[in-house]
Motif scaffolding. Structure first.
Motif, PDB file in Angstrom:
ATOM      1  N   GLY A  65      27.748  43.284  31.485  1.00  0.00           N
ATOM      2  CA  GLY A  65      28.517  42.977  32.580  1.00  0.00           C
ATOM      3  C   GLY A  65      27.326  43.766  33.303  1.00  0.00           C
ATOM      4  O   GLY A  65      27.594  43.897  34.844  1.00  0.00           O
ATOM      5  N   THR A  74      31.869  39.599  24.457  1.00  0.00           N
ATOM      6  CA  THR A  74      31.989  39.955  25.323  1.00  0.00           C
ATOM      7  C   THR A  74      30.697  39.092  26.589  1.00  0.00           C
ATOM      8  O   THR A  74      30.505  39.591  27.338  1.00  0.00           O
ATOM      9  N   ARG A 109      32.842  36.677  27.740  1.00  0.00           N
ATOM     10  CA  ARG A 109      33.915  36.603  28.569  1.00  0.00           C
ATOM     11  C   ARG A 109      33.651  38.044  30.071  1.00  0.00           C
ATOM     12  O   ARG A 109      34.209  37.990  30.969  1.00  0.00           O
ATOM     13  N   LYS A 110      33.212  39.241  29.501  1.00  0.00           N
ATOM     14  CA  LYS A 110      32.908  40.476  29.989  1.00  0.00           C
ATOM     15  C   LYS A 110      32.301  40.615  31.120  1.00  0.00           C
ATOM     16  O   LYS A 110      32.319  40.931  32.076  1.00  0.00           O
TER      17      LYS A 110
END
Length: 499
Positions: free
Chosen positions: A57, A88, A90-91
């Motif tokens: 992110g 992870t 998708r984050k």
């Protein structure tokens, strides 16, 4: 939003914004590394200068590049390369979606699917980005007289790949996102607008878009003729008449092929009836129809994709309010299956709707039946707001739903369906009671439903913790549209492989 898949050489790419990934310790993905070489190491220099390591992110936005057709770059942290799991990733996608909105660009090119995600291919990654980006762009504005001013929205995203599977992934992602947005839009409406009649009208609108989808609405006289005494008892305290929404999609080459039946609880508002709920957060009980909204959204997605399956959506829609005609604790009603039910708590009404519709589903001789419902607060206590609860009387079906949950990241957790729990549903005055006491409330609710689903493979998904968010981010999530749609995509793939 328009999405495309197109492979262009990086040195000749012209785009207002390129989205690329990098791992922890500032390890660039292949295209990011190639661009860095073109820019004489500028990306690496800036990452070091700003001390950005590449945690999931992390974002480094370069609003202007000195030369070439790429005007700006967004670098997205992916975490450790050897530990890049679906959650992870998708984050990281969620962070990328926010960065794209903040960048105020109308077009962008994405290279994030180059990353190696554990157990997932590039097509999955592309589909996830479509779904997450669409979710980030969604706003509920129907009931606002003046909408907020937002920056210019992203209008086009090009995935830089020539893979044929990318186009199918984009189509699936768009269909699922559209289905989720429809489910959100219905669920976010207040109960004075989204009544059972309104919900039925919206389902009919979906039916008008495709000849393969037939929608019919059964009213209270039809339900009475069918003997749905449990279902009808719930709406007695409301001025709004109950409806049974029936959506029949014929996508299989063989019209007589056994359908997959989806049942969604459509309680458009639940005050609890005579067993009235506490006033705090009761407004959120407009979300008690998220199961029904999810089924309607799933059928819309199935229609958009044109899946070669027969699918039936059944949505029992009602309100549960207290007045002089409402169910009373101790009342006994007769279900369509012939079983009598003692109503010990009028707030355990969802199972009264579902039990009659599960009996109705038998007429389709279904391949499988999945019901989805915001059924119990006990499921939220057990599993929180991360995964939905799953109960099933069929191992193959349970496995397929679990697999669909993992693939779509709309995950479920298998819960027990043991005969021992049936003891809690005993009644001295009827065939069974509608609650089993405070212990194992989500399990006894599933056990109750299982009495009406003995003739076919059946799964029950309790979405009470996952269908909406509260607090500052209050709103419907669109789940379980990804789960149900993925399950049907998998069945279509199985059928194609068997031919």
């Amino acid at each position: 939003m328009d999405y495309h898949a197109k492979s262009e050489p990086l040195d000749s790419l012209s785009t207002p914004c390129a989205v690329l990934g990098f791992y922890q310790k500032r390890k660039l993905t292949p295209s990011a590394l190639a661009l860095d070489e073109q820019l004489d190491g500028l990306l690496q220099k800036l990452l070091k200068r700003d001390d950005i390591e590449g945690k999931p992110g992390d974002i480094l936005a370069l609003p202007h590049l000195p030369e070439g057709g790429i005007e700006r770059v967004i670098l997205v942290g992916l975490g450790k390369k050897e530990e890049l799991k679906p959650g992870t990733y998708r984050k990281a996608l969620a962070a990328a979606a926010k960065a794209l909105k903040d960048a105020n660009v109308k077009q962008a090119a994405s290279f994030l699917h180059e990353a190696e995600v554990e157990g997932r291919d590039a097509a999955w990654q592309i589909r996830q980005f479509v779904e997450i980006l669409e979710a980030s762009l969604y706003r509920f504005t129907q009931m606002k007289s003046e909408t907020e001013n937002h920056k210019a929205r992203l209008a086009k995203l090009v995935f830089q790949t020539g893979a044929d599977a990318a186009k199918a992934a984009i189509a699936q992602g768009q269909a699922i996102a559209n289905g989720m947005n429809l489910a959100k839009e219905l669920a976010n409406l207040p109960g004075n607008v989204c009544t059972p009649t309104y919900l039925a009208e919206q389902a009919e609108k979906v039916g008008k878009k495709q000849k393969k989808l037939k929608v019919k609405i059964l009213d209270e006289s039809d339900l009475d003729e069918l003997g749905m005494g449990a279902f009808l008892s719930v709406s007695k305290g409301s001025h709004e008449p109950a409806k049974l929404i029936v959506m029949e999609y014929h996508g299989a080459a063989d019209k007589d092929e056994k359908p997959y039946v989806l049942v969604g609880k459509g309680l458009t508002f639940d005050a609890g009836g005579i067993s009235i709920k506490p006033s705090a957060a009761m407004d959120e009980m407009k979300y008690d129809m998220c199961g029904g909204a999810g089924v309607i959204g799933t059928l819309a997605a199935v229609v958009e994709m044109g899946l070669p399956l027969n699918v039936v959506g059944l949505v029992p829609a009602s309100e549960n309010l207290p007045d002089g005609k409402a169910n009373k604790p101790g009342d006994i009603v007769k279900s369509m299956a012939g079983l009598t039910i003692e109503i010990l708590n009028t707030d355990a009404e969802g199972r009264l709707l579902l039990c009659d519709v599960l009996a109705y589903a038998q007429r389709y001789e279904p391949a499988a039946v999945i019901d989805v419902a915001t059924l119990t607060g006990a499921c939220v206590v057990a599993l929180g707001k991360v995964v939905s609860g799953l109960w099933s009387n069929d191992e193959a079906l349970a496995g397929a739903v679990l697999q669909a949950g993992e693939a779509s990241f709309d995950r479920v957790w298998r819960m027990p369906l043991l005969d021992d729990y049936q003891e809690q549903l005993k009644s001295n005055f009827a065939d069974l009671a509608n609650i089993g006491g405070p212990d194992g409330g989500s399990i006894t609710a599933a056990c109750f439903l299982s009495r009406f689903a003995k003739e076919y493979p059946w799964a029950h998904v309790d979405i009470a913790g996952t269908a909406w968010k509260n607090g500052a981010d209050k709103g419907a999530t669109g789940r379980p549209v990804p789960l149900l749609t993925q399950y049907l995509i998998d069945r279509a793939a199985e059928s194609a492989a068997a031919e």
